[in-house]
Design an enzyme around this catalytic site. Sequence first.
Site, PDB file in Angstrom:
ATOM      1  N   ASP A  95     -10.160   7.557  -0.885  1.00 32.26           N
ATOM      2  CA  ASP A  95     -10.369   7.753   0.545  1.00 32.26           C
ATOM      3  C   ASP A  95     -10.110   9.221   0.882  1.00 32.26           C
ATOM      4  OD1 ASP A  95      -7.632   8.072   0.563  1.00 32.26           O
ATOM      5  OD2 ASP A  95      -7.204   6.164   1.518  1.00 32.26           O
ATOM      6  N   SER A  96     -10.332   9.602   2.124  1.00 30.80           N
ATOM      7  CA  SER A  96     -10.250  11.019   2.490  1.00 30.80           C
ATOM      8  C   SER A  96      -8.832  11.477   2.788  1.00 30.80           C
ATOM      9  CB  SER A  96     -11.120  11.298   3.714  1.00 30.80           C
ATOM     10  OG  SER A  96     -10.549  10.721   4.880  1.00 30.80           O
ATOM     11  N   GLY A  97      -7.934  10.545   3.079  1.00 28.11           N
ATOM     12  CA  GLY A  97      -6.567  10.900   3.437  1.00 28.11           C
ATOM     13  C   GLY A  97      -6.347  11.144   4.911  1.00 28.11           C
ATOM     14  N   GLY A 217     -12.328   1.789  10.923  1.00 27.73           N
ATOM     15  CA  GLY A 217     -11.786   1.504  12.242  1.00 27.73           C
ATOM     16  C   GLY A 217     -11.686   0.042  12.604  1.00 27.73           C
ATOM     17  N   ASP A 267     -11.955  -3.264   0.286  1.00 30.09           N
ATOM     18  CA  ASP A 267     -10.630  -2.978  -0.252  1.00 30.09           C
ATOM     19  C   ASP A 267      -9.607  -3.489   0.744  1.00 30.09           C
ATOM     20  OD1 ASP A 267      -8.824  -0.555   1.027  1.00 30.09           O
ATOM     21  OD2 ASP A 267     -10.933  -0.410   1.601  1.00 30.09           O
ATOM     22  N   CYS A 307      -6.059 -17.960 -13.583  1.00 30.22           N
ATOM     23  CA  CYS A 307      -5.282 -16.742 -13.819  1.00 30.22           C
ATOM     24  C   CYS A 307      -4.161 -17.010 -14.825  1.00 30.22           C
ATOM     25  CB  CYS A 307      -4.709 -16.214 -12.509  1.00 30.22           C
ATOM     26  SG  CYS A 307      -3.208 -17.063 -11.934  1.00 30.22           S
ATOM     27  N   HIS A 337      -2.047 -13.405  -9.873  1.00 29.21           N
ATOM     28  CA  HIS A 337      -2.676 -14.585  -9.266  1.00 29.21           C
ATOM     29  C   HIS A 337      -3.545 -14.195  -8.077  1.00 29.21           C
ATOM     30  CE1 HIS A 337      -3.222 -18.549  -7.461  1.00 29.21           C
ATOM     31  NE2 HIS A 337      -2.834 -17.989  -6.316  1.00 29.21           N
TER      32      HIS A 337
END
Length: 394
Positions: A95-97, A217, A267, A307, A337
């Site tokens: 990401d851009s930070g 956003g 994400d 899992c 898991h």
Amino acid sequence: MSRTPGFSFSELARDGHARTGVLSTPHGDVLTPTFMPVGTQGSVKTLTPAEVAATGARIVLGNTYHLWLRPGPELVAQLGGLHAFTRWPHAMLTDSGGFQAFSLAERRTLVEDGFVFRSHLDGARKALTPEVAMEVQGLLGADIAMQLDVCPPGGAPRPEVEEACRLTTRWGKRCLAAKRPSQALFGIVQGGTSVALRMAHADELGALPFDGLALGGFSVGEPIAMMHEVVAQIGPHLDPTRPRYLMGVGTPIDLVHAIGAGVDMFDCVLPTRNARNGQALTQHGKIVIKQARYKEDRSPLDPTCACPTCTGGYSRAYLRHLYMAGEILVLRLLTEHNLHLYGRLMREARAAIAEGRYAAFARAWLGASDAGNANDANETVGATESTESTESTE
């Protein structure tokens, strides 16, 4: 319109607005829809890269703000870039930070040129401009970089949201001019909960040569149902020739809705952060492992889960004991898991789309959640907050 060499996106199948595709990067192909585990400080907390890959993940996210401040992009570049440094062999996005610079740092200021702030680590004065964001991400060396953007807080007045869109567009142009030719760059669509603003901003950014478009956003305080409604309208409006990325979202329920709107990439810290808070996620909701009802429970977290935690014979009673005793092992077992659940969701969604049955698949997932404790899962602290507003504070 130009594209980055070595980076491409191809749609493979479509069912309604939902679609499958393949995202090709210099570090391998990624099948979409895909979920990116969050590796804020250069690792997905408690797991090795091999264990992360075993969940089905073929792309992870790194946080530019934190890696910029520590250990520093120059050192990472000197040691071969993020892939060599972290030993993650597959695709990576940073990401851009910008969100962290504004939300975590002390005495921060937003100006036309970027963010001016003091580091939350040592108080050092820093300036994050579009050019600096591109320089830092270039040194880190991820396959995909994100433009510097302005994310207005939830409930911000319309003039503030409109200005955030305008400034994000100006910064996007500067990021495009400053990016490394070998690194893909995504633009970030803002607009709050206004569908009209979102569509207008998507059209502005869509006219620029970004390699992908993200929706930023969201999960900043708006009602979950409103987020679902806005994403359902804006997702199909985004350029279909480029990957679509919903940032920082969310619960399995959120992902099922967004995939139905044509979103390709996600994400969120939910599976990893909630695991470390003693919460196991299932298709039927969450299991809060510290609850007394699991003290003598011999069953696995989920008998349908493949899992290592569930197939390894670890009972809910044992996991509860580990958590109550403060043992580190339980954090690993719950994280594995939860990430396997997200990997399974992505695999099953791709199969359902390819077979033309996504609507039925979505109904089954949403129905199972409704029958369980989906409301609890949605109300979990941090469950639908963005990457920036949760994991980045740790």
